[in-house]
Enzyme design. Sequence first.
Site, PDB file in Angstrom:
ATOM      1  N   SER A 256       0.848  -1.181   0.000  1.00 62.60           N
ATOM      2  CA  SER A 256       0.000   0.000   0.000  1.00 62.60           C
ATOM      3  C   SER A 256       0.881   1.228   0.000  1.00 62.60           C
ATOM      4  CB  SER A 256      -0.916   0.027   1.231  1.00 62.60           C
ATOM      5  OG  SER A 256      -0.159   0.296   2.392  1.00 62.60           O
ATOM      6  N   LYS A 257       0.284   2.373  -0.284  1.00 57.67           N
ATOM      7  CA  LYS A 257       1.062   3.602  -0.346  1.00 57.67           C
ATOM      8  C   LYS A 257       1.551   4.049   1.020  1.00 57.67           C
ATOM      9  CE  LYS A 257      -0.854   5.201  -4.680  1.00 57.67           C
ATOM     10  NZ  LYS A 257      -1.792   6.077  -5.371  1.00 57.67           N
ATOM     11  N   SER A 258       1.048   3.437   2.070  1.00 55.56           N
ATOM     12  CA  SER A 258       1.523   3.767   3.404  1.00 55.56           C
ATOM     13  C   SER A 258       2.736   2.934   3.796  1.00 55.56           C
ATOM     14  CB  SER A 258       0.407   3.546   4.428  1.00 55.56           C
ATOM     15  OG  SER A 258       0.011   2.184   4.445  1.00 55.56           O
TER      16      SER A 258
END
Length: 301
Positions: A256-258
């Site tokens: 994920s982008k996190s």
Amino acid sequence: MPQPVFRFAPSPNGALHLGHALSALLDHALARACGGRFLLRLEDVDPTRCRPEFERAILDDLAWLGLDWDGEVRRQSEHLAEHRAALARLEAEGLVYPSRVTRGALKALVAAAEAAGTPWPHDPDGAPWPPPRGAPFATVDGEPPALRLDTAAALARSGPLDWIETGGETPGVARRVTADPAAWGDPILARKEMPSSYHLAVVVDDAAQGVTHVVRGADLYRATDVHRLLQDRLGLPAPIYHHHELIRDGQGRKLSKSASDTALAALRADGATPDDVRALIDWPAREADIPRLSRVLRDAR
């Protein structure tokens, strides 16, 4: 046969990670091998999450990987009028309705039903369906409603739908997959903070850009159910789809982008090279299969 058109379409709401690198490299390599065009689109219809600094980072990361694209970058936020026109067409057919159910109210409905022993339906992403059109439920006074697709009504007009898939569980084999839009309940097409949902914007923009082949991660495989229904009701062409496997972290979770440890910018800051990134996603082996896969995609009709 028209020139093949591929696109890479990230959302500028976070940093690109290794999974994005795989999608971008596959799209670019297949476009070039097919003698086609490779387009870049920024899916920035969510003003609450998309930011200019993320857009700049995406362009920097792609350039660092050595990827180029044909024509100007298309930003969805600059084409909202086209999305509104598509929404109006669906509304004119009676296929859109307002829904003011709140997340809290929906959570309470699900809990009450399941406590009574009645399973509540969920979509393929795990989100609970909203109550059916016309059902009573809690609302927030004064809040603009979300606009949902009446899937049952749309399916009654469309009939059975399918798409051509060259990825998924049997990559490199072209086959027809039966679409199941009903599995999604009534998806949101627009809401207060987003004038166009992902589902609506992506089919409108793919058609506007003449996209013939959509190469994207397997996490969007089932979203094609909804996309085929919208394409059919809007009179839009259906691209050929290739859903590739996901890059996962050490615990088997999709990236994920996190996940900053797999962000391309973080890898660059730690001294990684583009070749290091390619090695991390096993690109040399994947690249060797591009000639065969490009023939499958060209011939899939």
